[in-house]
Design a protein around this motif. Structure first.
Motif, short mmCIF file in Angstrom:
data_model
loop_
_atom_site.label_atom_id
_atom_site.label_comp_id
_atom_site.label_asym_id
_atom_site.label_seq_id
_atom_site.Cartn_x
_atom_site.Cartn_y
_atom_site.Cartn_z
N LEU A 23 19.97 47.03 32.83
CA LEU A 23 18.77 47.65 33.41
C LEU A 23 17.53 46.76 33.24
N LEU A 24 17.43 46.13 32.07
CA LEU A 24 16.27 45.29 31.76
C LEU A 24 16.78 43.93 31.28
N PRO A 25 17.24 43.08 32.18
CA PRO A 25 17.83 41.80 31.76
C PRO A 25 16.82 40.92 31.02
N PRO A 26 17.29 40.16 30.02
CA PRO A 26 16.38 39.27 29.28
C PRO A 26 15.71 38.27 30.21
N ARG A 27 14.47 37.94 29.89
CA ARG A 27 13.69 37.02 30.71
C ARG A 27 13.29 35.79 29.90
N CYS A 28 13.11 34.68 30.59
CA CYS A 28 12.64 33.45 29.95
C CYS A 28 11.28 33.69 29.31
N LEU A 29 11.07 33.12 28.15
CA LEU A 29 9.82 33.33 27.42
C LEU A 29 8.60 32.77 28.14
N THR A 30 8.79 31.81 29.03
CA THR A 30 7.64 31.18 29.67
C THR A 30 7.53 31.44 31.17
N CYS A 31 8.65 31.49 31.90
CA CYS A 31 8.55 31.61 33.36
C CYS A 31 9.08 32.93 33.91
N ASP A 32 9.64 33.78 33.07
CA ASP A 32 10.13 35.10 33.44
C ASP A 32 11.43 35.07 34.23
N ALA A 33 12.09 33.92 34.33
CA ALA A 33 13.40 33.87 34.98
C ALA A 33 14.43 34.56 34.10
#
Length: 261
Positions: A23-33
């Motif tokens: 539901l809420l996949p992890p995102r890159c700490l800097t670019c949100d990918a």
């Protein structure tokens, strides 16, 4: 908390983690990918981080272009030996590393301190242990009032949680409100921070004979950590090492110079 996370609070751990990641996949700490793990960087951002690995200067932690032997000193360390024993940093202040520093300090992304602190603990593993006192470079009370948090203290807390060291945010004080260091020469930086720090008189006994690890987010010329180190040593610390998340490349200081604490 996100509504989905609230509803999953009573679900067994592994199952809840799978559903929440969907539901809420992890995102890159800097670019949100999207990334595969929480508190991680995507492949593109990871490649943009100039991690500092051996070979490096034993004293200043500066990377060498080739291996010249264990314990080697850089020309900078030979010409101007620092008062601290060793300095280690995770990465050069550029690319995604720079984005992380600025996101924590000015973007108020205090969640970044945890992963940054874990990387710092690995970078400083040669001198970090459970007996170390972890002291953040302090902010003046007025700047702390306006910013509401000290990014170096957040990093020091995260490092302590990883290595088990003793987190001591109140031991070192900044008693003088210094001007911003951006644009100052090395000599001007030293004059700016001279006499700016002091050890809490009531805490000198806790410091006597102990190993201190001074924590900062980014190191430029080293004038601030040098001033702090001298005060800690004069107050009775047995030794001081410095651990920073980022290190400004000495050959590019003028073009990548960060805003300081």
């Amino acid at each position: 908390m996100h509504p989905a996370a609230t509803r999953l609070a009573s679900v067994p751990g592994p199952a809840a983690r799978l559903v929440l990641d969907f539901l809420l996949p992890p995102r890159c700490l800097t670019c949100d990918a999207r990334v595969s793990e929480v508190d991680g960087l995507c492949a593109d951002c990871w490649q943009k981080v100039q991690f500092i690995e051996k070979p490096l200067c034993h004293r200043l932690g500066l990377p060498f272009s080739h291996d010249i032997g264990d314990g080697a000193w850089s020309p900078q360390a030979i010409a101007n030996p620092p008062p601290f024993d060793r300095l280690r940093a995770v990465a050069i202040y550029d690319g995604a590393a720079r984005d992380l520093v600025l996101g924590l300090k000015f973007g108020r992304r205090r969640d970044l301190a945890r992963p940054m602190g874990r990387w710092m603990a690995r970078a400083g593993n040669e001198f970090l242990d459970r007996e170390s006192i972890l002291v953040p470079v302090p902010l003046h009370w007025f700047r702390l009032l306006t910013r509401r948090f000290n990014q170096s203290a957040d990093l020091a807390r995260a490092v302590a949680q990883t290595c088990g060291g003793q987190f001591e945010p109140g031991l070192l004080k900044r008693r003088k409100r210094t001007r911003q260091q951006v644009g100052l020469t090395a000599k001007e930086r030293w004059k700016n921070v001279r006499s700016a720090f002091s050890v809490d008189p009531a805490r000198r006994g806790d410091l006597l004979g102990r190993h201190v690890v001074l924590i900062d987010d980014v190191m430029t010329t080293g004038s601030t950590v040098a001033a702090c180190s001298k005060i800690l040593l004069s107050a009775g610390a047995a030794s001081v090492d410095v651990l920073s998340f980022a290190l400004v490349d000495p050959s590019h200081t003028s073009s990548t110079e960060p805003a300081t604490s």
